[in-house]
Design an enzyme around this catalytic site. Structure first.
Site, PDB file in Angstrom:
ATOM      1  N   ASN A  64      69.791  21.616  22.040  1.00  0.00           N
ATOM      2  CA  ASN A  64      69.882  22.711  23.010  1.00  0.00           C
ATOM      3  C   ASN A  64      71.227  23.424  22.923  1.00  0.00           C
ATOM      4  O   ASN A  64      71.303  24.660  22.975  1.00  0.00           O
ATOM      5  CB  ASN A  64      69.685  22.181  24.430  1.00  0.00           C
ATOM      6  CG  ASN A  64      68.260  21.783  24.726  1.00  0.00           C
ATOM      7  OD1 ASN A  64      67.344  22.100  23.982  1.00  0.00           O
ATOM      8  ND2 ASN A  64      68.065  21.071  25.820  1.00  0.00           N
TER       9      ASN A  64
ATOM     10  N   ARG B  91      53.582  30.652  18.409  1.00  0.00           N
ATOM     11  CA  ARG B  91      54.186  29.558  17.632  1.00  0.00           C
ATOM     12  C   ARG B  91      53.048  28.677  17.140  1.00  0.00           C
ATOM     13  O   ARG B  91      52.341  28.070  17.941  1.00  0.00           O
ATOM     14  CB  ARG B  91      55.165  28.734  18.473  1.00  0.00           C
ATOM     15  CG  ARG B  91      56.359  29.526  18.984  1.00  0.00           C
ATOM     16  CD  ARG B  91      57.412  28.610  19.581  1.00  0.00           C
ATOM     17  NE  ARG B  91      58.429  29.345  20.306  1.00  0.00           N
ATOM     18  CZ  ARG B  91      59.481  29.944  19.752  1.00  0.00           C
ATOM     19  NH1 ARG B  91      59.638  29.887  18.447  1.00  0.00           N
ATOM     20  NH2 ARG B  91      60.362  30.583  20.498  1.00  0.00           N
TER      21      ARG B  91
ATOM     22  N   ARG C 138      61.187  33.498  17.970  1.00  0.00           N
ATOM     23  CA  ARG C 138      62.474  33.051  17.439  1.00  0.00           C
ATOM     24  C   ARG C 138      62.384  31.672  16.789  1.00  0.00           C
ATOM     25  O   ARG C 138      61.847  30.731  17.357  1.00  0.00           O
ATOM     26  CB  ARG C 138      63.519  33.026  18.561  1.00  0.00           C
ATOM     27  CG  ARG C 138      64.909  32.641  18.085  1.00  0.00           C
ATOM     28  CD  ARG C 138      65.892  32.630  19.210  1.00  0.00           C
ATOM     29  NE  ARG C 138      66.293  33.972  19.585  1.00  0.00           N
ATOM     30  CZ  ARG C 138      66.539  34.347  20.842  1.00  0.00           C
ATOM     31  NH1 ARG C 138      66.367  33.485  21.823  1.00  0.00           N
ATOM     32  NH2 ARG C 138      66.918  35.561  21.112  1.00  0.00           N
TER      33      ARG C 138
ATOM     34  N   HIS D  94      53.254  37.369  23.904  1.00  0.00           N
ATOM     35  CA  HIS D  94      53.517  35.974  24.256  1.00  0.00           C
ATOM     36  C   HIS D  94      52.295  35.327  24.904  1.00  0.00           C
ATOM     37  O   HIS D  94      52.311  34.153  25.252  1.00  0.00           O
ATOM     38  CB  HIS D  94      54.728  35.926  25.211  1.00  0.00           C
ATOM     39  CG  HIS D  94      55.296  34.575  25.440  1.00  0.00           C
ATOM     40  ND1 HIS D  94      55.259  33.947  26.664  1.00  0.00           N
ATOM     41  CD2 HIS D  94      55.926  33.716  24.606  1.00  0.00           C
ATOM     42  CE1 HIS D  94      55.848  32.767  26.579  1.00  0.00           C
ATOM     43  NE2 HIS D  94      56.265  32.593  25.345  1.00  0.00           N
TER      44      HIS D  94
ATOM     45  N   TYR E 272      54.428  18.719  25.101  1.00  0.00           N
ATOM     46  CA  TYR E 272      54.602  19.770  26.102  1.00  0.00           C
ATOM     47  C   TYR E 272      53.491  19.637  27.131  1.00  0.00           C
ATOM     48  O   TYR E 272      52.318  19.570  26.767  1.00  0.00           O
ATOM     49  CB  TYR E 272      54.487  21.155  25.478  1.00  0.00           C
ATOM     50  CG  TYR E 272      55.681  21.672  24.699  1.00  0.00           C
ATOM     51  CD1 TYR E 272      56.558  20.809  24.055  1.00  0.00           C
ATOM     52  CD2 TYR E 272      55.912  23.028  24.582  1.00  0.00           C
ATOM     53  CE1 TYR E 272      57.636  21.287  23.334  1.00  0.00           C
ATOM     54  CE2 TYR E 272      56.989  23.524  23.853  1.00  0.00           C
ATOM     55  CZ  TYR E 272      57.845  22.649  23.232  1.00  0.00           C
ATOM     56  OH  TYR E 272      58.909  23.127  22.521  1.00  0.00           O
TER      57      TYR E 272
ATOM     58  N   ARG F 115      62.212  24.373  35.452  1.00  0.00           N
ATOM     59  CA  ARG F 115      62.788  23.433  34.497  1.00  0.00           C
ATOM     60  C   ARG F 115      64.161  23.876  33.996  1.00  0.00           C
ATOM     61  O   ARG F 115      65.075  23.072  33.874  1.00  0.00           O
ATOM     62  CB  ARG F 115      61.856  23.272  33.291  1.00  0.00           C
ATOM     63  CG  ARG F 115      62.286  22.152  32.346  1.00  0.00           C
ATOM     64  CD  ARG F 115      61.557  22.241  31.019  1.00  0.00           C
ATOM     65  NE  ARG F 115      62.108  23.294  30.171  1.00  0.00           N
ATOM     66  CZ  ARG F 115      61.388  24.065  29.373  1.00  0.00           C
ATOM     67  NH1 ARG F 115      60.088  23.941  29.331  1.00  0.00           N
ATOM     68  NH2 ARG F 115      61.969  24.988  28.625  1.00  0.00           N
TER      69      ARG F 115
ATOM     70  N   HIS G  49      56.166  22.444  30.831  1.00  0.00           N
ATOM     71  CA  HIS G  49      56.041  23.761  30.189  1.00  0.00           C
ATOM     72  C   HIS G  49      55.032  24.679  30.867  1.00  0.00           C
ATOM     73  O   HIS G  49      55.087  25.894  30.706  1.00  0.00           O
ATOM     74  CB  HIS G  49      55.662  23.572  28.710  1.00  0.00           C
ATOM     75  CG  HIS G  49      55.758  24.799  27.883  1.00  0.00           C
ATOM     76  ND1 HIS G  49      54.640  25.510  27.470  1.00  0.00           N
ATOM     77  CD2 HIS G  49      56.825  25.459  27.384  1.00  0.00           C
ATOM     78  CE1 HIS G  49      55.023  26.542  26.749  1.00  0.00           C
ATOM     79  NE2 HIS G  49      56.345  26.544  26.683  1.00  0.00           N
TER      80      HIS G  49
END
Length: 689
Positions: free
Chosen positions: A54, A376, A406, A436, A469, A570, A598
């Site tokens: 992170n 993704r 990204r 998205h 997730y 989160r 998530h």
């Protein structure tokens, strides 16, 4: 919690936390798990890995922003107050990171002897034992040496470029006389494992690749070595795309991805003891004078701490076998979905049913079209392979590919090319607008006409991340809702920078660029009206990140009206809870546990007739204004009840949850009563369902 000597003052007239400071507060919450002595040893090591990963992303993505704001101030593009605010944020960020890294080191130092008690010798900062040196030397000569590229900076410096987040050793000493010499040696972690693992009797040794190279420096140079120090360079990760037309987007992104690791240096991280003169020479020779110079530990890229394993199950979490939610045995899953909504809660539930949905659609005789968004995707995606099979079987397949996800650009490009080769219609998004949304649509045709089946999710259609997730996946045959999904796919075929509201009318879906922002405000307003009439009024929102200020202000307004607001956030949270006169009816909690939280969930009480939405959208500026997001209602009463029970367990969590207070501290929940660990309780609940 944050160290007592750091005080985090909310910025912008005390109404909002700064987003970067809030993000660092979240990463501190990850570090708290590594500090938790009740966790199994290797899970604590894994949380250290997550923390380090992170932090690397923070330096790659957010530090360039803070540096850019500093440059704007120098050029007088920012007013004085705004410039001072950002200067304070940059300074506070550095202080927080420094203190967190100190805690990181203390945790690691405590874990090493605990591992040794289990005969696991993690040789962090220790001399290599003679009993394993013959094996290590053999490994060096047969495997490592082929990938080493030592560069004597005095001679070859113009031909060397430190790549992004790659590891290097700076070797100082003397070369042919009194003149100082500086040698740089790469640590080839992309070609070789970061750790060499071997066993001698009952003892397991874990050795850094860094130390194997250090032990054999005499093979690489004839200089008189005086010191050896590790370093790495972190570079800006943003892609500079500009205003590129759709037909050029794939090629432009491919070119930019290739250049990403050549971006502007944002951090030079080095091992303590590296001489000041050597630091100055490295910064000058490699054009890194503007990078943040940070003294770190002896080892970098400690995100790799999850790359070695031990054969002791007790050092890990007890396994939770995934729950298999099976389709009716007497028919196809597609037929079952047409009759009744099905919901999966991953990773508690197996992802197999999602794979089956696409596999059945690829071969079903009555399926004519498949539409899907890709954000993704797994590197060896079963879903994409099913789409390729569908195209080979004569189905019309349309895939909206987001090339700007990204760090997943290259993988998405790879699959886009494969899909095109199979005859799939591939649509790329506009540079200024990301898709998205997590949606898929199957069109079926029979004698009575056409019908739809749909898949709508809170997380990516990715069978790998679905293992850790927590997300929600709705399989549905509700025709009115799915007709709106079909219209959205049609609109995305001719996507521009914005999507005009008059082109898509939605009664069911909440779609960013269309009605999401407006409907969220309306739903909160309804609770405000109910509170004013003395009716129960409540909002529960679960997100990854909360930043967008119009929605934050609406929540403040609702709190002032007496609406009870419970937030589960989160990561980034710019809303300040618990402030009298502004947010005293708002609570914010974070949950960090074995799975990454998530799923996005919105619940509006509606005087006892709860409206519940799931979706892809966080409440960030980028999600609201620069992306196509899809949030969807849950109408099935059983599924809605199940989701509300899951959220209720998270609101009762007094084991893995922390409360965020008005000073942005992570405060452990100390409520009385039985211990509730929400992820464990949810797993038990779903097992019995």
């Amino acid at each position: 919690m944050l160290p007592k000597e750091i005080t985090i003052a909310p910025v912008n007239h005390q109404r909002y936390f700064d987003r970067d400071i809030s993000w660092l507060s979240f990463n501190e919450r990850v570090l708290m798990e590594a500090e938790r002595e009740s966790l199994p040893l290797m899970e604590r090591m894994n949380f250290l890995s997550i923390y380090s990963s992170n932090l690397d992303e923070f330096y790659r993505v957010r530090m360039p922003v803070l540096n850019a704001l500093h440059k704007l101030h120098k050029k007088k593009f920012l007013d004085k107050d705004l410039a001072e605010k950002h200067a304070d944020v940059a300074a506070l960020s550095s202080d927080m990171i420094a203190q967190q890294l100190n805690r990181f080191g203390l945790v690691l130092q405590r874990l090493i002897p605990e591992l040794e008690a289990h005969d696991v010798y993690f040789l962090y900062g220790k001399n290599l034992p003679q009993e394993i040196m013959p094996q290590i030397t053999h490994y060096f000569f047969t495997q490592v040496l082929a990938f080493l590229k030592p560069v004597l900076i005095q001679i070859n410096s113009l031909h060397f470029f430190p790549e992004n987040n790659q590891l290097y050793l700076a070797v100082t000493g003397r070369h042919h006389g009194p003149e100082e010499a500086l040698l740089v040696v790469n640590i080839p972690t992309e070609e070789l494992p970061r750790f060499y693992e071997t066993a001698v009797g009952k003892k397991q040794y874990v050795v850094f690749l860094d130390d194997i190279i250090k032990a054999h420096l005499h093979i690489l140079t004839n200089m008189q070595v005086e010191g050896c120090y590790s370093f790495k360079v972190t570079r800006d990760a943003d892609l500079a795309l500009g205003d590129i037309y759709e037909q050029d987007l794939a090629a432009a992104i491919e070119a930019q991805v290739a250049k990403r690791d050549l971006g502007l240096a944002t951090r030079f991280l080095y091992e303590p003891g590296l001489p000041e003169g050597a630091i100055e020479r490295l910064l000058e020779k490699f054009g890194m004078e503007k990078a943040v110079v940070v003294e770190g530990g002896a080892y970098h890229n400690l995100r790799d701490l999850n790359l070695f394993s031990v054969k002791l199950p007790d050092l890990y979490y007890t396994k939770w076998p995934q729950i298999q939610k099976t389709a009716a045995t007497d028919g196809l899953l597609l037929e079952q979905v047409a009759k009744q909504d099905i919901m999966l809660h991953t990773p508690y539930h197996s992802y197999d049913m999602v794979l089956r949905f696409f596999n059945e659609a690829a071969i079903a005789a009555d399926v004519t079209h498949i539409y899907i968004t890709m954000y993704r995707v797994a590197s060896s995606s079963r879903i994409v392979n099913a789409l390729i099979s569908a195209a080979h079987n004569g189905k019309k397949v349309t895939v909206v590919v987001e090339l700007k996800a990204r760090f997943d650009e290259a993988n998405n490009l790879k699959w886009a090319k494969r899909l095109k080769e199979a005859g799939v219609q591939v649509l790329y998004t506009h540079t200024a607008l990301k898709v998205h949304a997590k949606i898929a649509l199957v069109k079926r045709k029979n004698a009575a006409g056409s019908t739809y089946l749909g898949l709508l999710a809170t997380g990516n259609l990715n069978e790998v991340t679905a293992r850790f997730y927590t997300d929600h996946v709705l399989l549905t045959g509700q025709q009115e809702l799915l007709k709106e999904v079909k219209k959205l796919f049609s609109l995305m075929k001719n996507m521009g920078e914005t999507m005009q509201q008059n082109k898509l009318k939605c009664r069911h879906l909440l779609v960013a660029q269309v009605n999401l922002h407006e409907r969220l405000l309306e739903l909160i307003d309804r609770e405000i009206v109910n509170a004013g009439q003395g009716l129960p009024a409540r909002v529960i929102i679960k997100l990854n990140n909360l930043e967008e200020r119009v929605l934050i202000e609406k929540l403040y307004e609702a709190s002032a009206a007496g609406v009870q607001i419970q937030l589960i956030i989160r990561g980034i949270c710019c809303l300040i809870p618990g402030v009298v006169g502004m947010s005293e009816h708002i609570s914010v909690r974070r949950i960090v546990d074995r799975y990454l939280e998530h799923g996005r969930v919105y619940i509006f009480h509606n005087n006892g007739m709860d409206d519940l939405f799931l979706g892809s959208a966080d409440w960030m500026n980028r999600n609201i204004y620069k992306r196509i997001e899809v949030c969807f209602p849950v109408y099935d009463k059983h599924l809605k009840t199940e989701l509300i029970e899951m959220i209720a367990l998270q609101l009762k969590d007094n084991t893995q949850a922390v409360m965020i207070n008005e000073s942005l501290e992570n405060v452990l929940v100390t409520q009385k009563g039985p211990k509730i660990q929400s992820q464990s309780a949810i797993y038990s609940m779903l097992q019995k369902a």
